[in-house]
Design an enzyme around this catalytic site. Structure first.
Site, PDB file in Angstrom:
ATOM      1  N   LYS A  22      32.276  47.410  49.016  1.00  0.00           N
ATOM      2  CA  LYS A  22      32.432  47.584  47.557  1.00  0.00           C
ATOM      3  C   LYS A  22      32.757  46.257  46.867  1.00  0.00           C
ATOM      4  O   LYS A  22      32.142  45.901  45.865  1.00  0.00           O
ATOM      5  CB  LYS A  22      33.561  48.595  47.299  1.00  0.00           C
ATOM      6  N   ASN A  23      33.722  45.517  47.434  1.00  0.00           N
ATOM      7  CA  ASN A  23      34.209  44.334  46.723  1.00  0.00           C
ATOM      8  C   ASN A  23      33.244  43.149  46.760  1.00  0.00           C
ATOM      9  O   ASN A  23      33.500  42.137  46.121  1.00  0.00           O
ATOM     10  CB  ASN A  23      35.591  43.927  47.244  1.00  0.00           C
ATOM     11  N   CYS A 117      43.123  48.877  39.828  1.00  0.00           N
ATOM     12  CA  CYS A 117      44.202  49.612  40.473  1.00  0.00           C
ATOM     13  C   CYS A 117      45.537  49.122  39.939  1.00  0.00           C
ATOM     14  O   CYS A 117      45.727  47.921  39.695  1.00  0.00           O
ATOM     15  CB  CYS A 117      44.132  49.418  41.990  1.00  0.00           C
ATOM     16  N   ARG A 122      48.354  42.048  36.877  1.00  0.00           N
ATOM     17  CA  ARG A 122      47.137  41.457  37.459  1.00  0.00           C
ATOM     18  C   ARG A 122      46.664  40.350  36.496  1.00  0.00           C
ATOM     19  O   ARG A 122      45.728  40.552  35.704  1.00  0.00           O
ATOM     20  CB  ARG A 122      46.036  42.518  37.631  1.00  0.00           C
ATOM     21  N   GLN A 126      44.123  32.118  35.937  1.00  0.00           N
ATOM     22  CA  GLN A 126      43.334  31.173  36.750  1.00  0.00           C
ATOM     23  C   GLN A 126      41.854  31.220  36.340  1.00  0.00           C
ATOM     24  O   GLN A 126      41.173  30.202  36.349  1.00  0.00           O
ATOM     25  CB  GLN A 126      43.464  31.481  38.244  1.00  0.00           C
ATOM     26  N   ASP A 305      44.687  44.738  51.172  1.00  0.00           N
ATOM     27  CA  ASP A 305      44.018  46.033  50.972  1.00  0.00           C
ATOM     28  C   ASP A 305      44.142  46.957  52.176  1.00  0.00           C
ATOM     29  O   ASP A 305      43.627  48.076  52.157  1.00  0.00           O
ATOM     30  CB  ASP A 305      42.528  45.817  50.616  1.00  0.00           C
ATOM     31  N   ARG A 396      36.813  55.870  44.278  1.00  0.00           N
ATOM     32  CA  ARG A 396      36.291  54.624  43.698  1.00  0.00           C
ATOM     33  C   ARG A 396      36.003  53.611  44.801  1.00  0.00           C
ATOM     34  O   ARG A 396      35.380  52.586  44.559  1.00  0.00           O
ATOM     35  CB  ARG A 396      37.233  54.057  42.634  1.00  0.00           C
TER      36      ARG A 396
HETATM   37  N1  EPU Z   1      46.404  35.908  40.529  1.00  0.00           N
HETATM   38  C1  EPU Z   1      47.073  35.171  39.558  1.00  0.00           C
HETATM   39  N2  EPU Z   1      46.347  34.692  38.524  1.00  0.00           N
HETATM   40  C2  EPU Z   1      45.005  34.913  38.386  1.00  0.00           C
HETATM   41  C3  EPU Z   1      44.344  35.662  39.390  1.00  0.00           C
HETATM   42  C4  EPU Z   1      45.072  36.144  40.449  1.00  0.00           C
HETATM   43  O1  EPU Z   1      48.269  34.960  39.638  1.00  0.00           O
HETATM   44  O2  EPU Z   1      44.421  34.438  37.408  1.00  0.00           O
HETATM   45  C5  EPU Z   1      47.176  36.410  41.669  1.00  0.00           C
HETATM   46  C6  EPU Z   1      47.225  37.944  41.740  1.00  0.00           C
HETATM   47  O3  EPU Z   1      48.227  38.470  40.912  1.00  0.00           O
HETATM   48  C7  EPU Z   1      47.473  38.157  43.209  1.00  0.00           C
HETATM   49  C8  EPU Z   1      46.681  37.036  43.878  1.00  0.00           C
HETATM   50  O4  EPU Z   1      46.512  36.037  42.872  1.00  0.00           O
HETATM   51  O5  EPU Z   1      48.827  37.962  43.481  1.00  0.00           O
HETATM   52  C9  EPU Z   1      45.337  37.430  44.416  1.00  0.00           C
HETATM   53  O6  EPU Z   1      44.591  38.117  43.410  1.00  0.00           O
HETATM   54  P1  EPU Z   1      43.005  38.072  43.386  1.00  0.00           P
HETATM   55  O7  EPU Z   1      42.593  37.418  42.118  1.00  0.00           O
HETATM   56  O8  EPU Z   1      42.519  37.496  44.662  1.00  0.00           O
HETATM   57  O9  EPU Z   1      42.649  39.603  43.315  1.00  0.00           O
HETATM   58  P2  EPU Z   1      41.441  40.263  42.521  1.00  0.00           P
HETATM   59  O10 EPU Z   1      40.291  39.365  42.521  1.00  0.00           O
HETATM   60  O11 EPU Z   1      41.958  40.799  41.247  1.00  0.00           O
HETATM   61  C10 EPU Z   1      40.353  41.372  44.605  1.00  0.00           C
HETATM   62  C11 EPU Z   1      40.007  42.764  45.036  1.00  0.00           C
HETATM   63  C12 EPU Z   1      41.261  43.527  45.370  1.00  0.00           C
HETATM   64  C13 EPU Z   1      42.026  42.780  46.461  1.00  0.00           C
HETATM   65  C14 EPU Z   1      42.305  41.330  46.012  1.00  0.00           C
HETATM   66  C15 EPU Z   1      42.959  40.485  47.085  1.00  0.00           C
HETATM   67  C16 EPU Z   1      37.993  43.308  43.848  1.00  0.00           C
HETATM   68  C17 EPU Z   1      37.319  44.060  42.775  1.00  0.00           C
HETATM   69  N3  EPU Z   1      39.301  43.435  43.956  1.00  0.00           N
HETATM   70  O12 EPU Z   1      41.164  41.514  43.450  1.00  0.00           O
HETATM   71  O13 EPU Z   1      40.825  44.774  45.882  1.00  0.00           O
HETATM   72  O14 EPU Z   1      43.251  43.416  46.690  1.00  0.00           O
HETATM   73  O15 EPU Z   1      41.064  40.699  45.654  1.00  0.00           O
HETATM   74  O16 EPU Z   1      42.186  40.446  48.228  1.00  0.00           O
HETATM   75  O17 EPU Z   1      37.354  42.614  44.618  1.00  0.00           O
HETATM   76  C18 EPU Z   1      41.034  47.020  46.471  1.00  0.00           C
HETATM   77  O18 EPU Z   1      39.858  46.989  46.867  1.00  0.00           O
HETATM   78  O19 EPU Z   1      41.821  47.966  46.727  1.00  0.00           O
HETATM   79  C19 EPU Z   1      41.543  45.908  45.674  1.00  0.00           C
HETATM   80  C20 EPU Z   1      42.593  46.012  44.910  1.00  0.00           C
END
Ligand code: EPU
Length: 417
Positions: A22-23, A117, A122, A126, A305, A396
């Protein structure tokens, strides 16, 4: 209201095909906005985030739909920059990829704050830092984000302060057509990032990843292609938890063993019997499961995850263990739900400490996708019937969960009343 009813105590036995990830399917779907030809993408899981993303693309004026069970055809030739389905954007984290994709194609984008989620803040600073570094102006106002550039962009060096899957993917998308070489440092290297890079390179992109640095050599144009999405590592590892909780023995087909190896080592140290083949893993629970202490961290380390599912599995061990989440330090909403089933779990800061527990069936709420998967793990091993509500969170992310578990002996049904 849809609920899952699970009768615990049945041993899972047989084979399961793991779906596409999915991701990585999600960013690849949004990346089709960079290609004005037809793209055929295989191994797309039929889960609600994918349906919603295809609807968002259609709202932009693209053709985007399933043409076979797990194959989508996307043609964004007629797409515009105006998002019609802003309410869907607010429901999903992956919609943030519209920022990179629409910005790269139209030099401007205005979207609702992406949802996703619910396990704490979130932030996206960055992502915005990266866009600004590329020369864009970013304005956040009234729950919307506007990103635009009035002049031709120049390649830059972007150093992310924090390893972020989303920010890395958005920077790759945003810089794809920028002349010269954009250097993105301190990148996430999750398989979903590599999957997107492979797709874009197959379309004619010139992207190189060296450890945590990605070099995006500006392309003039991208071309339509056929592409197959990587297998879902989190789905595979979740099934490993299901097997452990149900005293089972299951062959997982269509996996990428390399992506699983680090986490599978923890299952091995718990005493599970694991045999790896080229694209299959055989998993069998041992008589007694030992506890482990795990810390989540960016890939290639232990994935956040899988945190809730592993906590649920640790209830069935002889000595318990702990899971410390360094990525999402408040991802613990599942703990109260597991407690309703008799789990002996306490949280200290960003760590769950799990003692061996006797679990019984109870009524619980899936508070997010992986929390829901943890409740399924617990319910499979619990004594009696469990009822899980808020099933929309689970569907989802897990394709055909009920069908797959039923096919290997799970007693699970989806009811709607
Ligand atoms: N973060 C920041 N600032 C930013 C972006 C991220 O501080 O601008 C922090 C977040 O708060 C977190 C860390 O960096 O502490 C990592 O966040 P990341 O940006 O990597 O997460 P994401 O891209 O929002 C994706 C997956 C998540 C998975 C995370 C970590 C998707 C759609 N979502 O989220 O998947 O947990 O990477 O691997 O790809 C799930 O599938 O259940 C899920 C939540």
């Amino acid at each position: 209201m849809e609920r899952l009813i699970i009768e615990g105590g049945h041993r899972l036995y047989g084979e399961v095909n793991i779906s596409g990830m999915k991701n990585s399917a999600l960013p690849i779907i949004y990346a089709c906005l960079l290609v004005k030809d037809e793209c055929i993408i295989h191994n797309i899981p039929r889960v609600s985030d994918i349906y919603n993303s295809l609807e968002i693309l259609r709202g932009l004026g693209a053709d985007a739909d399933f043409i076979e069970r797990n194959t989508v055809r996307i043609n964004t030739k007629n797409a515009t920059a105006t998002i019609k389905n802003q309410e869907l954007v607010s429901k999903m984290r992956a919609s943030s990829y519209l920022m990179g994709a629409l910005f790269a194609r139209f030099n401007e984008v205005c979207i609702n704050m992406p949802g996703g989620c619910n396990f704490g803040v979130r932030p996206i600073e960055q992502h915005l830092k990266g866009f600004c570094c590329l020369g864009a102006t970013c304005i956040e106002k009234d729950g919307k984000i506007e990103i635009k550039a009035d002049k031709k962009l120049k390649s830059q060096k972007i150093t992310l302060d924090k390893i972020s899957v989303g920010a890395t993917i958005n920077m790759v998308l945003a810089s794809i057509f920028i002349e010269g070489t954009t250097i993105i440092e301190n990148c996430a290297i999750e398989p979903h990032v590599d999957d997107l890079i492979c797709f874009l390179n197959k379309c004619g992109g010139k992207i190189i990843r060296k450890n945590r640095t990605i070099l995006v050599n500006g392309a003039n144009k991208l071309y339509g292609t056929d592409y197959t999405v990587f297998p879902d590592m989190i789905e595979a590892l979740t099934y490993a938890c299901f097997v452990g909780a149900s005293n089972g023995e299951v062959l997982l087909n269509k996996v990428n063993v390399t992506h699983l190896r680090y986490s599978l080592d923890f299952f091995k140290s718990m005493g599970m019997h694991i045999k790896e083949y080229e694209s299959k893993v055989h998993i069998k629970k041992s008589t007694v499961l030992n506890g482990v202490n795990v810390v989540t961290a960016p890939y290639p380390l232990f994935p956040t995850d899988l945190h809730p599912q592993l906590s649920a599995l640790l209830c069935f061990t002889c000595d318990g263990g702990s899971v410390k989440d360094e990525i999402f330090p408040t991802r613990f909403a599942y703990v109260n739900e597991l407690r309703k089933m008799g789990a002996n779990i306490t949280t200290i800061d960003n760590m769950a400490v799990i003692k061996p527990s006797y679990l019984f069936g109870a009524r619980t709420d899936a508070t997010d996708l992986r929390a829901g998967a943890a409740l399924v793990t617990a319910s499979l091993g619990a004594q009696g019937n469990s009822e899980i509500s808020n099933v929309n969170y689970i569907i989802r992310g897990y394709e055909c969960l009920v069908e797959k578990l039923t096919s290997i002996g799970g007693k699970i049904k989806l009811v709607n009343n």
